[in-house]
Design an enzyme around this catalytic site. Structure first.
Site, short mmCIF file in Angstrom:
data_model
loop_
_atom_site.label_atom_id
_atom_site.label_comp_id
_atom_site.label_asym_id
_atom_site.label_seq_id
_atom_site.Cartn_x
_atom_site.Cartn_y
_atom_site.Cartn_z
CD GLU A 299 -0.01 2.51 -10.53
OE1 GLU A 299 -0.22 3.32 -9.61
OE2 GLU A 299 -0.75 1.53 -10.76
CG HIS A 302 -2.65 7.20 -9.22
ND1 HIS A 302 -3.93 7.60 -8.90
CD2 HIS A 302 -2.70 5.84 -9.29
CE1 HIS A 302 -4.72 6.53 -8.80
NE2 HIS A 302 -4.00 5.45 -9.05
CD GLU A 321 -6.83 3.95 -7.52
OE1 GLU A 321 -6.62 3.86 -8.74
OE2 GLU A 321 -5.90 4.02 -6.68
N1 B3K Z 1 -3.34 2.62 -5.61
C1 B3K Z 1 -2.81 1.30 -5.81
C2 B3K Z 1 -3.63 0.23 -5.19
C3 B3K Z 1 -3.37 0.00 -3.75
C4 B3K Z 1 -4.08 -1.23 -3.28
C5 B3K Z 1 -4.02 -1.38 -1.82
N2 B3K Z 1 -4.61 -2.62 -1.37
C6 B3K Z 1 -2.60 0.99 -7.24
C7 B3K Z 1 -3.37 1.80 -8.21
O1 B3K Z 1 -4.59 1.80 -8.24
O2 B3K Z 1 -2.77 2.49 -8.96
ZN ZN Z 2 -4.83 3.58 -9.28
#
Ligand code: B3K
Ligand code: ZN
Length: 898
Positions: A299, A302, A321
């Site tokens: 996270e 990201h 992702e």
């Molecule tokens: N980006 C979020 C996932 C969101 C899912 C939505 N159904 C967590 C992650 O991949 O870090």
């Molecule tokens: Zn992610």
């Protein structure tokens, strides 16, 4: 049955937004039972004509609309949109809505968890908070004022920096947050509630001090240290490895108990499932610790890969992702054991992504159509997506890869882009031609690679012929050959890698896959004395000729699992036994043992299916002995040996079969475990004892490796003759950490008797106050492959501690059962299917995302024995016949039945 068919969204229909947003001010006033949202949004026109402004909005009560300060009724509204006819080139809307987070059981948008308010907006949850262009390519600057009751909501958080807070009388207060970096609304977050926090700080590479906080419910604050340490390590790693620095004054993490997935990367306000924050040795296993570290990193990473550079549309999901998973995998490899991490990741890929890629929902890492985007947060987009980035890293090598990512961040900071844009940076900065490689983004299915080697003693050459096919998948009957990096070594009879003259066309001048490598005219030497060559397979069939090969080698192919493919070779069992001991590549050493086990179990299953009795091959038993010797050595890498001594999972064995009979697979695997334990009882016990050093607990890698190996031994012994139940019981009682306690509990779960009942009763009492531990209590019972499990589930789902509204609990019972327990789930009478089907139907309206996730185990219905196929199909049809079927469930069931 749904009478309509929900709309399919297509990648080829993408159009840029008609209006952009200059900035938005949200005023969110929380009252018990209702929340009032006022959104003040400055729009600018982004097209030449006079198109209407169409905003997304669902499950909202519209209170009022004003344009440029004047109230208006000149709009139309339906259950999905609010439309204002051509409002002009630049204008401001003020829209008031009312929502009810207290009634939101889908856990998307603004909802409540444990008495606190929190949000989950990705992918399309923001539209349930206010009317807005809810698409990732509309990026803007958010200012958020949150107002709530001082007693019930002492903490008020949103994205960015806190710019003001204060009292508003009447026992209420407010906080204003401002995020100066533009972001799409899926990264918006809000938390309001009664939480405590721990605090630390991080000084960035340019010397800025960032205030770090982790918020949890009171009482959990002593379980947050590991998460905080992991966060600081992540921040440091991203500076060192990718040159990425954090940009805001604050970084907040909030842990909530009710969460549809693991965690969410909202800018500066990450919201986490408690399962991925809270970790103490008494309540979390070594695996839990590693997962917490990995997801905190994911996270955080990201922040650059996803937030500052985001996706143009949801088809590009793997842009953020796949890349972020690759980053977190490498982080974990650097923090722990690189070899073990690679094995664990490949096991996960094979167990879960390969079946997806071979089933009715197979899709490329960049899908080109969807009904419900939440259904595409898949193993393919994430894990295969990460493999695709890893291959680019392999093809470019460390240095060029880093230059390419620098270019990517430089070129696209603050923008919403596509997978092609990323690839273009990789090409532009390295000069490596990735035009054929692009197919990895558009072709689904796991490629199958066949390798055949031939040694010419007279000419002293070694020819390696590689060929590939990519299987048809739904909507893609014909495939083109892919660009596949195949890392190869030639192992000489003395067990050392041969240093030979590689085929001229083969190796890009300066590449490197492993971090600790030195380059020598294109050869890669890894830190374990190895020499590897990178072969680039691009045609459907290619022969690579090595010269000056003095002796006949055994080829070690696909080292480090250099591409996400299924490999077939003409190597003999003897060759694999040789590689299992000598390969300089740790991954392939492990892999060789797994291949031997798979080949043998395949033969045993054939025998059983044709009416014979399965016998464990004495040669396999002997080679297992070699591994036990290695594991018993004082300098053994115990974590690695724990993996080497484990047989392939049931799911992996199942993939080798045309028609799957879970009973036969289970029986054969058990037989092998039994025979190994019978033959090596004393050695196994000795390893158990040597790892069972009763010192004080430590969570360093060496100690965790000891625990892993010890617990593999315990499981082996429990599968042998006279299972040592009292040893397991004793380990359960005396454990000073959750890893050992749960390992003992899980082997006892597979027995029926007084010891089992006693430890489960004790475990519940001991950890009643720890919901995450109680999840383990549910899932261990649901995963036990014994006949009484089916009855037990019926009782467990009515247990006072069970709730359909809590996703962790649902996963701990139903997903654990259907995914980890194939024997009971596929019980011949169909009871397993009924259990899952009833749960899916009950969840369909309450929480469609979780309901759709639970469909996974039914997707592969065509691969099972005919009796089971019929029952699984009937289960899917029963679901499809439900009224009010959510688009989430509808999409998967209808595509699965097609
Ligand atoms: N980006 C979020 C996932 C969101 C899912 C939505 N159904 C967590 C992650 O991949 O870090
Ligand atoms: Zn992610």
């Amino acid at each position: 049955m749904r009478t309509d068919t929900p709309k399919t969204i297509l990648l080829k229909d993408y159009q840029p937004p008609k209006y952009k947003v200059a900035d938005v001010h949200l005023d969110i006033r929380i009252f018990a039972g209702k929340t009032l949202v006022t959104a003040t949004t400055r729009f600018t026109k982004n097209h030449d004509g006079a198109e209407p402004l169409v905003l997304n909005g669902e499950r909202l009560k519209l209170v009022s609309v004003a344009i440029n300060g004047a109230a208006t009724t000149n709009y139309t509204v339906d259950d999905k949109t609010l439309t204002i006819p051509h409002p002009g080139n630049e204008f401001t809307t003020v829209i008031e809505t009312e929502i009810c987070p207290e009634e939101n059981t889908a856990l998307e948008g603004l909802y409540m968890s444990g008495g606190n308010y929190c949000t989950q907006c990705e992918a399309e949850g923001f539209r349930t908070i206010t009317y807005f262009p809810d698409r990732p390519d509309v990026m803007t600057i958010f200012t958020t004022r949150v107002e709530g009751d001082k007693k019930t909501c002492p903490v008020l958080l949103s994205n960015g920096n806190l710019i003001e807070d204060g009292d508003c009388g009447d026992g209420r207060h407010y906080a204003i947050w401002h995020d100066p970096f533009p972001k799409p609304c899926y990264l918006f977050a809000l938390v309001a509630g009664d939480l405590v926090h721990i605090r630390d700080s991080f000084t960035t590479m340019s010397g800025r001090i960032v205030d770090l906080r982790i918020y949890v419910r009171a009482g959990d604050e002593n379980q947050c240290d590991w998460a905080m340490e992991s966060l600081k390590r992540s921040m440091e790693w991203d500076e060192k490895t990718y040159g990425r620095e954090y940009q805001l004054d604050r970084f907040n993490i909030v842990a909530v108990s009710d969460f549809n997935m693991g965690a969410m990367e909202n800018t500066s306000l990450n919201i986490f499932n408690t399962a991925l924050v809270l970790a103490r040795p008494e309540t979390a296993t070594d695996m839990d610790f590693e997962r917490v570290e990995g997801v905190i990193a994911h996270e955080y990473f990201h922040n650059w890969t996803g937030n500052r550079v985001t996706c143009r549309d949801w088809f590009q999901l793997s842009l953020k992702e796949g890349l972020t998973v690759f980053r977190d995998q490498e982080f974990t490899a650097d923090m722990n054991s690189r070899g073990v991490k690679r094995i664990d990741d490949v096991v996960r890929l094979r167990n879960m992504q390969f079946p997806e890629d071979a089933g009715p929902m197979a899709h490329p890492i960049r899908p080109d159509n969807y009904i419900e985007i939440n259904n595409f947060y898949t193993l393919t987009v994430y894990e295969k997506g990460a493999e695709v980035i890893r291959m680019q890293h392999t093809l470019l090598g460390d240095d060029k890869y880093r230059k390419a990512t620098d270019l990517y961040f430089d070129r696209y900071d603050g923008m919403a882009v596509t997978c092609d844009d990323f690839l273009q940076c990789m090409q532009d900065s390295s000069g490596v031609d990735l035009s054929q490689f692009k197919l990895w983004y558009s072709q689904a299915g796991t490629p199958e690679v066949t390798a055949e080697g031939h040694y010419d003693a007279a000419a002293k050459t070694y020819h390696l012929t590689l060929s590939q096919t990519v299987p048809p998948t739904p909507g893609q009957p014909d495939k083109k050959p892919m660009h596949i990096p195949v890392m190869v070594g030639l192992v000489g009879p003395n067990g050392h890698d041969l240093d030979v003259t590689p085929p001229p066309s083969v190796i890009p001048a300066k590449a490197g896959i492993h971090t600790n490598q030195t380059m020598d005219s294109g050869l890669r030497r890894n830190d374990e004395k190895g020499v590897s060559y990178l072969l680039e397979l691009k045609d459907s069939k290619q022969t690579f000729t090595f010269k000056n090969v003095a002796v006949k080698p055994v080829p070690s192919i696909l080292r480090g699992f250099s591409a996400p493919v299924k490999l077939h070779t003409n190597l003999s069992d003897d060759d694999y036994r040789f590689l299992m001991v000598h390969d300089s590549d740790g991954f392939n050493r492990w892999e060789s043992g797994q291949i031997l086990a798979l080949r043998m179990m395949g033969r045993m299953i054939d025998t059983v299916e044709s009416g014979g009795a399965a016998v464990t091959d004495p040669a396999f038993i002997d080679s297992y002995g070699l591994m036990l010797d290695q594991a018993n050595a004082s300098n053994a890498d115990r974590a690695l040996m724990a993996r080497a001594l484990s047989l392939p999972d049931l799911a992996i064995i199942a993939q080798q079969r045309k028609i799957v009979d879970p009973d036969t697979i289970f029986t054969v695997r058990r037989r092998v475990l039994h025979d190994l334990a019978a033959r090596y009882r004393d050695q196994i016990q000795a390893i158990y004892d040597s790892c069972n050093t009763p010192t004080t607990y430590s969570n360093d890698a060496e100690s965790a490796g000891r625990r892993a190996l010890k617990n593999v031994c315990l499981r082996l012994l429990m599968n042998g003759p006279n299972p040592p139940v009292s040893l397991a019981r004793q380990q359960y009682e005396s454990a000073n950490n959750m890893t050992d306690r749960v390992a003992a509990l899980s082997v006892l779960a597979e027995t029926d008797g007084a010891d089992r009942d006693a430890v489960f009763a004790d475990f519940f009492k001991r950890f009643e106050q720890y919901p995450l531990v109680i999840d383990k209590w549910f899932s261990l019972q649901a995963s036990a492959p014994i006949p009484s499990t089916l009855d037990r589930i019926a009782t467990l789902k009515d247990h006072p501690a069970f709730s359909l509204l809590n996703p962790n609990r649902v996963r701990s019972l139903f997903a654990a059962f259907a995914m980890n327990n194939p024997v009971c789930f596929h019980a011949k009478d169909g009871r397993g299917y009924d259990i899952l089907t009833n749960a899916i139907i009950a969840l369909n309206t309450k929480n469609p995302q979780i309901a759709a996730r639970l469909l996974g185990p039914l997707r592969e219905w065509r691969r099972y024995t005919p009796d089971r196929q019929a029952k699984m199909k009937a289960a899917l049809e029963r679901i499809l016949a439900q009224e009010n079927l959510s688009p989430d469930v509808f999409e998967i069931v209808s595509k699965t039945l097609k």
